[in-house]
Scaffold this motif. Structure first.
Motif, PDB file in Angstrom:
ATOM      1  N   ALA A 294       0.814  -1.205   0.000  1.00 49.35           N
ATOM      2  CA  ALA A 294       0.000   0.000   0.000  1.00 49.35           C
ATOM      3  C   ALA A 294       0.854   1.264   0.000  1.00 49.35           C
ATOM      4  O   ALA A 294       0.352   2.353  -0.274  1.00 49.35           O
ATOM      5  N   GLY A 295       2.131   1.115   0.334  1.00 47.50           N
ATOM      6  CA  GLY A 295       3.000   2.278   0.389  1.00 47.50           C
ATOM      7  C   GLY A 295       2.706   3.169   1.572  1.00 47.50           C
ATOM      8  O   GLY A 295       2.948   4.371   1.531  1.00 47.50           O
ATOM      9  N   THR A 296       2.176   2.616   2.632  1.00 53.67           N
ATOM     10  CA  THR A 296       1.822   3.413   3.807  1.00 53.67           C
ATOM     11  C   THR A 296       1.977   2.559   5.054  1.00 53.67           C
ATOM     12  O   THR A 296       1.920   1.334   4.985  1.00 53.67           O
ATOM     13  N   LYS A 297       2.124   3.230   6.190  1.00 55.03           N
ATOM     14  CA  LYS A 297       2.192   2.490   7.447  1.00 55.03           C
ATOM     15  C   LYS A 297       0.809   2.141   7.977  1.00 55.03           C
ATOM     16  O   LYS A 297       0.676   1.280   8.833  1.00 55.03           O
ATOM     17  N   ASP A 298      -0.188   2.834   7.499  1.00 55.38           N
ATOM     18  CA  ASP A 298      -1.549   2.615   7.964  1.00 55.38           C
ATOM     19  C   ASP A 298      -2.335   1.982   6.821  1.00 55.38           C
ATOM     20  O   ASP A 298      -2.542   2.591   5.777  1.00 55.38           O
ATOM     21  N   ILE A 299      -2.773   0.735   6.966  1.00 57.38           N
ATOM     22  CA  ILE A 299      -3.363   0.001   5.849  1.00 57.38           C
ATOM     23  C   ILE A 299      -4.878  -0.120   5.955  1.00 57.38           C
ATOM     24  O   ILE A 299      -5.483  -0.978   5.336  1.00 57.38           O
ATOM     25  N   TYR A 300      -5.526   0.771   6.720  1.00 57.22           N
ATOM     26  CA  TYR A 300      -6.965   0.610   6.896  1.00 57.22           C
ATOM     27  C   TYR A 300      -7.711   0.677   5.569  1.00 57.22           C
ATOM     28  O   TYR A 300      -8.603  -0.117   5.294  1.00 57.22           O
ATOM     29  N   ALA A 301      -7.339   1.622   4.709  1.00 58.95           N
ATOM     30  CA  ALA A 301      -8.004   1.741   3.410  1.00 58.95           C
ATOM     31  C   ALA A 301      -7.778   0.489   2.571  1.00 58.95           C
ATOM     32  O   ALA A 301      -8.674   0.028   1.864  1.00 58.95           O
ATOM     33  N   LEU A 302      -6.602  -0.091   2.661  1.00 61.30           N
ATOM     34  CA  LEU A 302      -6.315  -1.305   1.913  1.00 61.30           C
ATOM     35  C   LEU A 302      -7.193  -2.455   2.406  1.00 61.30           C
ATOM     36  O   LEU A 302      -7.669  -3.273   1.608  1.00 61.30           O
ATOM     37  N   GLY A 303      -7.428  -2.505   3.704  1.00 59.69           N
ATOM     38  CA  GLY A 303      -8.311  -3.527   4.247  1.00 59.69           C
ATOM     39  C   GLY A 303      -9.717  -3.402   3.704  1.00 59.69           C
ATOM     40  O   GLY A 303     -10.393  -4.390   3.429  1.00 59.69           O
ATOM     41  N   ASN A 304     -10.161  -2.162   3.521  1.00 56.61           N
ATOM     42  CA  ASN A 304     -11.494  -1.935   2.970  1.00 56.61           C
ATOM     43  C   ASN A 304     -11.569  -2.395   1.523  1.00 56.61           C
ATOM     44  O   ASN A 304     -12.597  -2.894   1.075  1.00 56.61           O
ATOM     45  N   GLU A 305     -10.482  -2.233   0.785  1.00 59.44           N
ATOM     46  CA  GLU A 305     -10.463  -2.659  -0.611  1.00 59.44           C
ATOM     47  C   GLU A 305     -10.328  -4.170  -0.746  1.00 59.44           C
ATOM     48  O   GLU A 305     -10.566  -4.717  -1.828  1.00 59.44           O
ATOM     49  N   ASN A 306      -9.950  -4.842   0.319  1.00 63.19           N
ATOM     50  CA  ASN A 306      -9.762  -6.298   0.293  1.00 63.19           C
ATOM     51  C   ASN A 306     -10.591  -6.925   1.416  1.00 63.19           C
ATOM     52  O   ASN A 306     -10.046  -7.396   2.421  1.00 63.19           O
ATOM     53  N   PRO A 307     -11.902  -6.947   1.256  1.00 63.35           N
ATOM     54  CA  PRO A 307     -12.786  -7.321   2.362  1.00 63.35           C
ATOM     55  C   PRO A 307     -12.695  -8.777   2.792  1.00 63.35           C
ATOM     56  O   PRO A 307     -13.157  -9.119   3.878  1.00 63.35           O
ATOM     57  N   THR A 308     -12.114  -9.645   1.966  1.00 66.32           N
ATOM     58  CA  THR A 308     -12.011 -11.052   2.362  1.00 66.32           C
ATOM     59  C   THR A 308     -10.621 -11.410   2.881  1.00 66.32           C
ATOM     60  O   THR A 308     -10.391 -12.553   3.265  1.00 66.32           O
ATOM     61  N   THR A 309      -9.698 -10.444   2.900  1.00 65.35           N
ATOM     62  CA  THR A 309      -8.338 -10.723   3.351  1.00 65.35           C
ATOM     63  C   THR A 309      -8.234 -10.577   4.859  1.00 65.35           C
ATOM     64  O   THR A 309      -8.610  -9.543   5.415  1.00 65.35           O
ATOM     65  N   TYR A 310      -7.734 -11.611   5.491  1.00 68.56           N
ATOM     66  CA  TYR A 310      -7.488 -11.557   6.935  1.00 68.56           C
ATOM     67  C   TYR A 310      -6.043 -11.127   7.140  1.00 68.56           C
ATOM     68  O   TYR A 310      -5.112 -11.780   6.680  1.00 68.56           O
ATOM     69  N   TYR A 311      -5.861 -10.001   7.851  1.00 68.70           N
ATOM     70  CA  TYR A 311      -4.524  -9.446   8.049  1.00 68.70           C
ATOM     71  C   TYR A 311      -3.957  -9.875   9.395  1.00 68.70           C
ATOM     72  O   TYR A 311      -4.554  -9.634  10.444  1.00 68.70           O
ATOM     73  N   LYS A 312      -2.791 -10.504   9.347  1.00 75.06           N
ATOM     74  CA  LYS A 312      -2.096 -10.857  10.582  1.00 75.06           C
ATOM     75  C   LYS A 312      -1.634  -9.591  11.299  1.00 75.06           C
ATOM     76  O   LYS A 312      -1.481  -8.538  10.690  1.00 75.06           O
ATOM     77  N   GLY A 313      -1.385  -9.722  12.591  1.00 77.77           N
ATOM     78  CA  GLY A 313      -0.900  -8.588  13.357  1.00 77.77           C
ATOM     79  C   GLY A 313       0.519  -8.208  12.982  1.00 77.77           C
ATOM     80  O   GLY A 313       1.363  -9.072  12.735  1.00 77.77           O
ATOM     81  N   ALA A 314       0.761  -6.916  12.936  1.00 75.35           N
ATOM     82  CA  ALA A 314       2.105  -6.428  12.622  1.00 75.35           C
ATOM     83  C   ALA A 314       2.837  -6.098  13.917  1.00 75.35           C
ATOM     84  O   ALA A 314       2.259  -6.085  14.993  1.00 75.35           O
ATOM     85  N   GLY A 315       4.139  -5.784  13.804  1.00 74.65           N
ATOM     86  CA  GLY A 315       4.900  -5.352  14.970  1.00 74.65           C
ATOM     87  C   GLY A 315       5.749  -6.461  15.531  1.00 74.65           C
ATOM     88  O   GLY A 315       6.355  -7.230  14.803  1.00 74.65           O
ATOM     89  N   ASN A 316       5.759  -6.569  16.866  1.00 75.72           N
ATOM     90  CA  ASN A 316       6.622  -7.567  17.485  1.00 75.72           C
ATOM     91  C   ASN A 316       5.999  -8.962  17.399  1.00 75.72           C
ATOM     92  O   ASN A 316       4.952  -9.156  16.798  1.00 75.72           O
ATOM     93  N   ALA A 317       6.657  -9.920  18.029  1.00 73.95           N
ATOM     94  CA  ALA A 317       6.226 -11.312  17.905  1.00 73.95           C
ATOM     95  C   ALA A 317       4.796 -11.537  18.392  1.00 73.95           C
ATOM     96  O   ALA A 317       4.093 -12.406  17.878  1.00 73.95           O
TER      97      ALA A 317
END
Length: 475
Positions: A294-317
């Motif tokens: 997405a070219g951004t640190k905040d992917i909320y808009a990308l999540g809206n464009e991909n309504p069936t994609t389950y996003y894993k948590g980012a950051g540490n373990a």
């Protein structure tokens, strides 16, 4: 001789008069019916029968006053013809229109005009919804039309096309079309379940809505609760089942849908299908990868464009940054994603008039009578059995046991998008967590409710990449 000639010529005028063609009478319809009804998908046939049509050169045209109902006429043969009026596949509004017949005789300069009055009829199972929300409760077998709005806002989505994204039962959805700023969905007869409908523009999903297809009326069996931790003294009205559940009874039908915190798009633990009933699998994507794309640190808009994609948590373990953040310093920007402690937001997945609970509406139902003397908690089938073993969930009563409400152990998706901890007949610690609308900014987590062996209580928070159920409350 002259007499003979006169006799011959004298007969000429008589022959001319007797052999000439008589002009036929006026054109007229035989006993015409002028009022008709038409149903969706049908072709109305109006028979034409003419008097005095045995002579002349006849031609006919018809015109409908409503372009949605085009009319045509067959060739006039032996004074008869048929007008055909076609109805659209789905009638979204009952209306009255006219069909005008014009017949012309070019040989004898005769004309006839007839106006037919036609009324279109709504199907008995057609339902027009005016509520604006991301979820609508509709009866099985309905033809439902709802506004293509951004959640509960007054703004409508601009889109190129609409479609079924997925359904959790085969033949739940038969067709999806649009009209103006409305979406129309034809539902299969006798099939209950959940379906996601999407609106796209330039091949990108712009917004989506859930149809909760059930005979459920949330107003008929409300769980009224005055929580002991409320600071405003409010009494909360709670649905008798989780969002997307098809039953309030202790069974797998009570298992609802799963949501990553802050998203309006749900996931299921079962099989989902496309409109052709072929199976569909939810993609699981690491949030860091999605953020790079997405070219951004905040992917909320990308999540809206991909309504069936389950996003894993980012950051540490442990994934404390959540599904929509790769920079935990941004967490404060999303406190009102589901409304927080304020009003319902446009991302709230509950039906109109309902919302994700605030923290103060948390369901602190304790078995300990010293906490709430009126609350009684039981296992689903056996109040004295081993903790959670072979139990589908909790039965909670606020009147000492007379009326009970079921809180199922339907499991959860963990930070990696793996479904776990559900009731399977053997698990010793099945889960039944439900989200609240408030973020815990200090810990980069969100509030939730946990159904435990002895209570249903507020948890210390979950990372937002977990997929949990929702129990809607009245706004």
């Amino acid at each position: 001789m002259a007499a003979a000639i006169l006799a011959v010529f004298g007969s000429v005028p008589t022959c001319i008069v007797s052999c000439s063609d008589d002009k036929p009478g006026d054109l007229a319809l035989v006993a015409p019916a002028t009022s008709y009804q038409i149903n969706q998908g049908d072709t109305l046939k109006i028979p034409i029968s003419l008097d005095n049509a045995n002579k002349g050169d006849l031609s006919a045209t018809v015109a409908s006053s409503d372009a949605k109902y085009p009319a045509s006429i067959s060739k006039i043969e032996q004074g008869a013809a048929t007008i055909k009026v076609a109805a659209p596949e789905i009638i979204t509004k009952a209306s009255a229109f006219t069909v005008t017949l014009d017949i012309t005789d070019s040989q004898y300069n005769r004309k006839l005009e007839q106006v037919y009055n036609v009324t279109s009829v709504l199907a008995s199972n057609f339902v027009t919804l005016t509520d604006r929300a991301n979820c609508h409760i509709v009866a099985p077998g309905s033809i439902v039309m709802f506004p293509a709005s951004f959640g509960d806002s007054t703004a409508n989505v601009t889109f190129d096309s609409v479609s079924l994204i997925w359904q959790d039962h085969k033949d739940l959805v038969k067709k999806v079309v649009s009209e103006d700023s409305n979406i129309i969905v034809v539902l299969g007869s006798g099939v209950s379940g959940n379906a996601m409908i999407g609106a796209s523009k330039s091949d990108k999903n712009i917004w989506d809505w859930m149809l909760w297809v059930s005979d459920y009326d949330p107003e008929k069996n409300i769980m009224t609760y005055a929580t002991s931790i409320a600071t405003d003294g409010s009494t909360y009205k709670i649905m008798d089942r989780n969002l997307g559940g098809l039953s309030s009874e202790a069974s797998v039908d009570a298992f609802g849908l799963f949501y990553e915190w802050g998203r309006k798009e749900p996931f299921t633990s079962g099989t989902v299908y496309k409109i052709d009933n072929s199976e569909y699998t939810f993609p699981i994507v690491a949030a860091t990868d999605a953020a790079t794309a997405a070219g951004t640190k905040d992917i909320y808009a990308l999540g809206n464009e991909n309504p069936t994609t389950y996003y894993k948590g980012a950051g540490n373990a442990s994934g404390n940054y959540g599904w929509f953040l790769t920079d935990k310093s941004l967490i404060a920007n999303h406190t009102n994603t589901w409304g927080g402690l304020g009003n319902k937001s446009i991302y709230d997945p509950c039906p109109a008039g309902w919302r994700v609970p605030k923290t103060y509406a948390s369901f602190n139902f304790y078995a300990d009578v010293s906490s709430n003397t009126d609350v009684k908690i039981e296992y689903a089938y056996d109040a004295n059995g081993t903790a959670n073993l072979n139990k589908m969930g909790r039965l909670v009563s606020l009147d000492g046991g007379t009326t009970k409400f079921f809180f199922p152990f339907q499991g959860e998706y963990n930070n990696s998008g793996v479904f776990q901890s559900y009731y399977d007949g053997t698990a010793t610690w099945p889960c039944g967590k439900t989200w609240l609308a408030e973020l815990d900014e200090a810990n980069y987590r969100a509030r939730a409710i946990q159904t435990s062996p002895t209570s249903v209580l507020l948890t210390s928070g979950l990372v937002t990449s977990y997929g949990c159920a929702i129990r809607c409350v009245k706004e």
